[in-house]
Enzyme design. Structure first.
Site: not given
Length: 626
Positions: A87, A358
């Site tokens: 860049e 249960s």
């Protein structure tokens, strides 16, 4: 002739003055209309909030922009050089504008017949992305150049580069080099090699066009261009570049969307931190949220559970919810709120209230022992029983699941075989006041008044509530409070602690009662309805649960380290099918979940009264939960 030249010269001078005036006016206008660069000095970009497990492994992200800010010192030189080569190779030499690069880019673009290089410096790119709109106009370009020149006077080169490497968009929803490194390679930026660095550095001109995930061939060509540029500007040797460009493009993309295995848990974490932190702070992001989850267990346990669930019914599999707590501190190590988050985000683990069946019986047994209503060796009749029903004039005659009766039976055996008539008789002995007190101590939000059917688990609980209640047994009577968030740091890296949760528990039963119940509940696994849990090959206590018409199947079991609960059923409460009990359906799923992590073969804790401890016995003889 001389007068003509003078007139021409005068007009030329006037034109130059006029042009200079126009330029000056334009410059002044642009300077006045330019945004201030002062905010860049203390600029804090929007970041994602990082969610990690108890071992600091990344679970997921929360935030609008997936950006993870890293200081320049954490970014390796070869990563920096890759971006500079691609860049702005003269970044550390120019003053914000590189006229030579502008001309070189123009020349190369003309030769190539397409845009292969941009002429903007990194400083200009920072100015454009942070201070200006993305429009392509002469005015915007001129502003960009002025701002770049100003920025070079106001900020250091390293400060500008830090802004650039953390702000730039690199595709797949990733902003900045750290988020991109995790996205494409499942690595931190400081773990990238040169090939990976060059791949990332090739993305800025076109994150989609050069995506290594979607366009690998274009990404490979772009990566090789970056490597050759690095050699061209002297960052690496030409020989190394020639060697590297022959290498294949390798990626290890991380699924950055909310992962299916942890989505329900992440929702819980999000809700939790929204109570702890201001909305504005969360939107700004940058927090590291350390949770109690064990990510490896979550992944493996989820896979095991779903595979086992598919085996139950290929056409219309039921829903499932599961929770695992660490007995030592209440940390939620595993949580699943449903079989498919994409189909339903409804979290059944915490919101789904269903009858426990249960699976509630152990608390009735424990309360009878705690209050001295029965002793551990008591014998009770497993015989038909008839009591006044809830409706006036109607009797209630609860029976056993199998329609059979065992006659006189011990408390341990009655629990192991889940005898309903014994459960009702114990509840009758306790009385409504004691049962109400039990519910209060367990912190269950049952509607009052309580009736005797509580002994058969007719009241609704969520998997999280029931699992948390079961933690009283392996902790010798202490009910632990579930925790999801452990620590919050104000920064993702090297942050300060701004929140720390502390383990909490409260005594529900005495250590003596819990110790007896541990023995009883191990019998459920050894010889009762929870026999499938024996395959875990470590000491396990637990209890199955099945509701009327087989609508819900439960198994809640515990080892010395963990308490885990599994519920299976349909959201609309239809039957799972005749004979589809907690022992047949939920217990195997529980086993598959528990096999998702390792377990030490420690015995379940038991209580030794202090007066029974001899001088020669070490303090560890009184075994604690951990």
């Amino acid at each position: 002739m001389n007068s003509t030249l003078k007139i021409i010269g005068l007009f030329f001078l006037i034109f130059i003055l006029f042009l200079s005036t126009l330029v000056l006016i334009l410059f002044l206008y642009l300077k006045i209309s330019l945004p201030s660069i002062s905010k860049l000095k203390s600029y804090r970009p929007k970041q994602v909030n990082l969610i990690v497990d108890r071992n600091d492994k990344i679970i997921g992200y929360l935030g609008e922009e997936r950006r993870i800010f890293v200081p320049l010192k954490k970014i390796p030189p070869h990563v920096v050089r890759a971006f500079l080569a691609a860049e702005d190779a003269n970044f550390y030499k120019h003053k914000g504008i590189d006229f030579f690069s502008l001309l070189r880019a123009l020349f190369k673009n003309v030769i190539s017949g397409k845009i292969v290089q941009g002429g903007s410096t990194i400083t200009q790119q920072v100015a454009k992305s942070l201070l200006l709109s993305p429009e392509r106009t002469f005015s915007r370009k001129f502003k960009e150049m002025i701002l770049a020149w100003q920025m070079e006077k106001y900020l250091t080169k390293d400060e500008i580069l830090t802004l650039y490497l953390n702000h730039i968009y690199l595709g797949e929803g990733a902003y900045g080099v750290e988020a991109a490194a995790l996205t494409y390679f499942n690595k931190h930026v400081w773990e990238l090699d040169l090939l990976e660095a060059a791949t990332l550095a090739g993305l800025p001109p076109g994150p989609s066009r050069f995506s290594p995930v979607d366009n690998p061939q274009a990404a490979l060509q772009r990566r090789n261009y970056v490597l050759r540029r690095m050699a061209e500007v002297g960052f690496i040797s030409e020989g190394l570049a020639n060697q590297l460009v022959t290498k294949p493009l390798l990626v290890n993309p991380k699924n950055v969307n909310i992962p299916a295995h942890s989505a329900y848990f992440i929702d819980l974490v999000k809700a939790e931190i929204e109570k702890l932190l201001p909305k504005e702070a969360l939107e700004q992001g940058g927090y590291r949220i350390k949770t109690t989850l064990d990510l490896e267990w979550q992944k493996k346990g989820y896979e095991n559970l779903i595979n086992a669930l598919r085996g139950l019914s290929k056409k219309d599999p039921p829903e499932v919810a599961a929770v695992c707590l660490a007995n030592a501190d209440g940390g939620v190590r595993f949580l699943l709120g449903g079989r498919n988050y994409l189909e339903s985000t409804y979290n059944r683990a915490i919101l789904g209230k269903r009858q426990a069946g249960s699976a509630f019986k152990p608390f009735i047994w424990a309360e009878a022992l705690e209050k001295g209503v029965l002793n551990p060796n008591a014998i009770l009749p497993d015989e038909p029983i008839t009591l006044p029903g809830a409706d006036a004039g109607k009797d209630w005659s609860p029976g056993n699941y199998d329609g059979k009766y065992m006659g006189p039976v011990s408390l341990k055996e009655a629990l192991a075989h889940s005898r309903n008539t014994v459960a009702v008789r114990i509840a009758l002995l306790l009385g409504i006041d004691r049962l109400t007190d039990l519910v209060r101590r367990l912190e269950l939000k049952f509607p009052l008044p309580i009736n005797l059917s509580i002994a058969l688990g007719t009241y609704e609980v969520s998997p999280l509530e029931l699992t948390s209640a079961f933690s009283v047994f392996p902790t010798l009577g202490q009910k632990v409070t579930p925790r999801f968030v452990e620590t919050i740091y104000d920064q993702i890296f090297d942050g300060k602690v701004i929140y720390q949760s502390e383990p909490q528990s409260k005594e529900v039963f005495s250590p003596q009662t819990a110790s007896i119940m541990n023995d009883f509940l191990q019998e459920v696994v050894r010889a009762g309805t929870g026999r499938c849990a024996v395959a875990l090959r470590v000491p396990v206590g637990g209890k199955t649960g099945t509701t009327q018409e087989y609508k819900d199947a439960w198994f809640v079991g515990f080892t010395a380290d963990y308490t885990c609960g599994v519920w299976v059923g349909y959201d609309k409460g239809r039957t799972l099918g005749k004979g589809e009990t907690g022992g047949k359906i939920a217990c195997p799923l529980w086993l598959s979940l528990m096999q998702g992590t390792s377990h030490t073969p420690k015995p379940l804790p038991f209580y030794i009264p202090p007066q029974d401890v001899t001088n020669s016995t070490s303090p560890s003889s009184e075994i604690s939960p951990q």
